[in-house]
Design a protein around this motif. Structure first.
Motif, short mmCIF file in Angstrom:
data_model
loop_
_atom_site.label_atom_id
_atom_site.label_comp_id
_atom_site.label_asym_id
_atom_site.label_seq_id
_atom_site.Cartn_x
_atom_site.Cartn_y
_atom_site.Cartn_z
N LYS A 1 51.34 77.67 9.70
CA LYS A 1 50.98 76.32 9.33
C LYS A 1 50.80 76.40 7.88
O LYS A 1 51.06 75.28 7.19
CB LYS A 1 49.53 76.11 10.12
CG LYS A 1 49.08 74.49 10.06
CD LYS A 1 48.00 74.42 10.70
CE LYS A 1 47.24 73.14 10.60
NZ LYS A 1 46.47 73.01 9.17
N GLY B 1 44.96 77.92 9.31
CA GLY B 1 45.81 77.59 8.00
C GLY B 1 45.37 77.25 6.78
O GLY B 1 45.81 76.76 5.68
N ASP C 1 53.21 80.44 15.56
CA ASP C 1 52.08 80.02 14.78
C ASP C 1 51.81 81.05 13.71
O ASP C 1 50.99 80.62 12.77
CB ASP C 1 50.95 80.01 15.86
CG ASP C 1 50.86 78.91 16.97
OD1 ASP C 1 51.80 77.57 16.56
OD2 ASP C 1 50.69 79.07 18.23
#
Lengths: 297, 409
Positions: free
Chosen positions: B149, B255, B280
């Motif tokens: 992210k 993130g 992810d």
């Protein structure tokens, strides 16, 4: 004749002496014995378990060339001097303010003394949150609109000691205030009356008459505060764990880490013997001042 | 009257467990993060299924807090039923002092010698030919965990190795991210240093320094390059102010940070947060440069006890910990690798599979915990945390590091 008198004194007050035997034994075995044992083994290369392999002053040489130990000593000195000056002066000023026959004195005294009822661990954690930039003072001030405000002492190696100092003062001054207040209340009312009759201003009375009369209270306070400074440990562990880096390390943490984490008892003993030495440096002048003069009197 | 009732209820609640039929065994460990706790529950479940009772004695604050407590309980004559250590030299003196239970008969009955892979794990449990601990997992610290992210937010592709990671760091910073998340505790700085050493200097240098203990190599130019690289890492981690490793991992999960150098136990945190490996987050064993993993890990030691019933229970627990079913259930939750080559980890995710590949390829090295005494490890931790949090010159740190190693020769 003189001999008989001394023997007589030995046997006087037997009940009290017998009652004191357990405490004397505890002191001799646990405190004195333990201390001697620690100092003795600081001259060995004991690792996880104590062993008698003598290495002379090797542990001390290593100790005094270790940068973390040197930082710890420096930190303790800075923290110690500032903490002594501020706890005692703020404590005294608060006590004087309390002494002005103000209303709600009891409530104020309770409020001031409350922090002292909290352990250093709790104090450390509370102040860790208050000084944390994302939750504490910085974010509150920023929330009020001052966007560029930065106040992040605990993550700045140059400021972290002051972060500790704030927490230490918050916790300790209330107690010092109570000691001082007791000292102030112990001053005879007639002295105040005499000073007023002579037309001496209040501030001058405090500074030149009351302060010298409170010498015993000051010395006791000094020793209590100084001993607390040397054994400073839990506040640092809770608030910064010695960080950032090694910027807020204190000697007691070094002792613990090397005895148990590094499994190097010899090194830990050497460090704790040095701490003992510094306690003695504080205590001996005090004992001299307190008890030395009375022999003649 | 009510007080009396309450008091007797309290007394009963304390007294009852003692009169229970099965043997209670107190197990101390420092597995307290979300992923770790879930893994411990698997161990407890398996042990309880055999009719005994696992009394959990978790100690929060990480190994450096927990180990002193464990050691002082053992040396102080209040031994627990079983306790976690990283195998290697941490418990060596306790074994030598005769405070630990000899597990050789269990190991022979269960065939540990044939099944435990890599065999170095069992060697680390062996003192003078006798086996004193039950290894439960393999942990390798040399991993770089990256937040997909964070890189998507910055509009750049996810790096594939440490060099790219350092090169893209300025762009991440421009996007308001912390490039490298690093907890403030000393062992984490030392872990990052170890991982960077293997990645930058390579296996040969690492072995010459840490296994052969060649101090000329330690002071040489290859290690100087490592210190320069660690100096780079220091700049990337400057804004990271968290304490615990799982808080740092959380920065990667959300993130806010680009990456973290942390052992494979970080995997458990990603799993608990519902993140999927590969989409992810990305993991790079050996920081993507040298895919070597050190085979340290956790093991259970069993302090000696006078009660024969407790000793029997200790041996039962040892057997349970190494059994294939427990190995699979525990390691899937924990994100670590199993200690036996004969179990099937079909359910393993992307990252664990990468680790298993490295393991199967035999690219393994012992950990610093196994080759250096805790005294040297602690001195290096102190040095690294000071280095990471100050502007100490890499050369100064290098010289001090060599001195630290020499004190352990």
């Amino acid at each position: 004749m003189a001999k008989a008198q001394r023997a007589n004194r030995m046997w006087r007050n037997m009940n009290a002496k017998i009652a004191a035997v357990p405490m004397i034994l505890t002191t001799l075995v646990v405190f004195v014995g333990g201390t001697a044992w620690t100092v003795l083994y600081s001259f060995t290369d004991s690792k996880l378990l104590p062993r008698e392999r003598w290495v002379g002053f090797d542990q001390y040489e290593r100790l005094w060339s270790n940068s973390r130990w040197l930082t710890s000593i420096e930190n303790l000195m800075v923290y110690g001097v500032l903490s002594l000056i501020f706890t005692i002066s703020i404590g005294f000023l608060l006590a004087v303010a309390m002494d002005q026959k103000i209303r709600f004195e009891d409530s104020f005294r309770t409020i001031m003394l409350y922090p002292f009822a909290l352990s250093f661990i709790v104090t450390g954690l509370v102040w860790q949150w208050i000084l944390n930039p994302e939750f504490g003072i910085q974010s509150i001030v920023r929330g009020l609109g001052w966007e560029s405000f930065t106040f992040n002492p605990l993550n700045n190696p140059d400021l972290v000691l002051y972060g500790l100092l704030i927490a230490g003062l918050w916790q300790g001054t209330g107690f010092v205030m109570c000691l001082m207040l007791a000292g102030l209340r112990g001053i005879d009312e007639d002295i105040w009356k005499a000073a007023r009759v002579d037309g001496i201003p209040t501030w001058k009375t405090y500074l030149l008459i009351i302060l010298p009369m409170m010498r015993p209270v000051f010395i006791t306070t000094l020793v209590i505060v100084a001993a607390g400074i040397i054994k400073l440990y839990d506040l640092v562990v809770a608030q910064t764990s010695g960080g950032p880096g090694t910027a807020s390390q204190v000697p007691a943490m070094y002792v613990y880490d090397y005895m148990f984490q590094a499994q190097n008892l010899g090194q830990g003993f050497a460090a704790s013997s040095m701490m003992l030495l510094s306690v003695l440096i504080v205590l001996i002048p005090w004992a001299y001042l307190e008890f030395g003069g009375k022999k003649h009197g | 009257m009510r007080t009396l009732k309450l008091a007797s209820a309290l007394v009963a609640s304390v007294a009852l467990p003692a009169t229970a039929f099965a043997t209670d065994l107190e197990v101390t460990h420092w597995w307290t993060s979300g992923g770790e706790a879930a893994a411990v529950a698997e161990l407890a479940k398996a042990f309880d299924a055999g009719g005994d009772k696992w009394v959990d004695g978790a100690i929060a604050g990480g190994g450096s807090t927990a180990r002193p407590i464990m050691i002082s309980r053992i040396t102080g004559g209040d031994p627990m039923g079983a306790t976690q250590f990283n195998h290697g030299q941490q418990a060596l003196e306790l074994v030598e002092a005769g405070l630990m239970l000899d597990l050789t008969d269990v190991a022979e009955a269960e065939g540990w010698k044939e099944k435990v892979f890599p065999p170095s794990l069992l060697d680390a449990c062996t003192v003078e030919g006798r086996i004193y601990c039950a290894p439960v997992n393999i942990h390798s610290p040399e991993w770089l965990w990256l937040s997909n992210k964070a890189y998507a937010d910055a509009g750049i592709p996810v790096p594939t190795n440490w060099t790219e990671f350092v090169a893209t760091a300025p762009q991440l910073e421009a996007a308001g991210k912390i490039p490298l998340a690093l907890g403030n505790q000393a062992w984490q700085s030392n872990l990052a240093f170890g991982a960077i050493t293997v990645a930058v200097a390579g296996l040969d240098i690492w072995k010459q320094v840490n296994v052969d203990k060649n101090m000329d190599v330690a002071a040489g130019p290859e290690m100087a390059a490592v210190f320069t690289a660690v100096g780079d890492a220091r700049k990337l981690a400057a804004k990271s102010t968290v304490q615990d490793w799982n808080q740092a991992t959380n920065l990667v999960i959300t993130g806010e940070a680009g990456g973290q150098i942390m052992g494979d136990w970080a995997q458990g945190e990603f799993q608990i947060a519902g993140q999927v490996a590969g989409t992810d987050y990305t993991c790079l064993p050996g920081l993507g440069l040298n895919a070597y993993l050190s085979t340290g890990g956790d093991a259970f030691y069993f302090p000696k006890n006078d009660d024969p019933e407790i000793e029997a229970a200790q041996k039962r627990l040892a057997a349970v910990l190494v059994s294939p079913e427990v190995q699979v259930a525990f390691n899937l939750k924990k994100g670590s690798l199993p200690i036996r080559g004969d179990v099937d980890l079909a359910a393993a995710n992307d990252c664990m599979k990468k680790g298993l590949e490295v393991l199967a390829g035999g690219n393994l090295l012992p950990t610093g915990d196994m080759t250096w005494s805790p005294d040297v490890v602690k001195q290096n931790e102190d040095l690294m945390v000071e280095f990471f949090k100050s502007d100490m010159a890499p050369e100064t740190a290098h010289a001090q590091w060599v001195e630290n190693l020499k004190s352990g020769l």
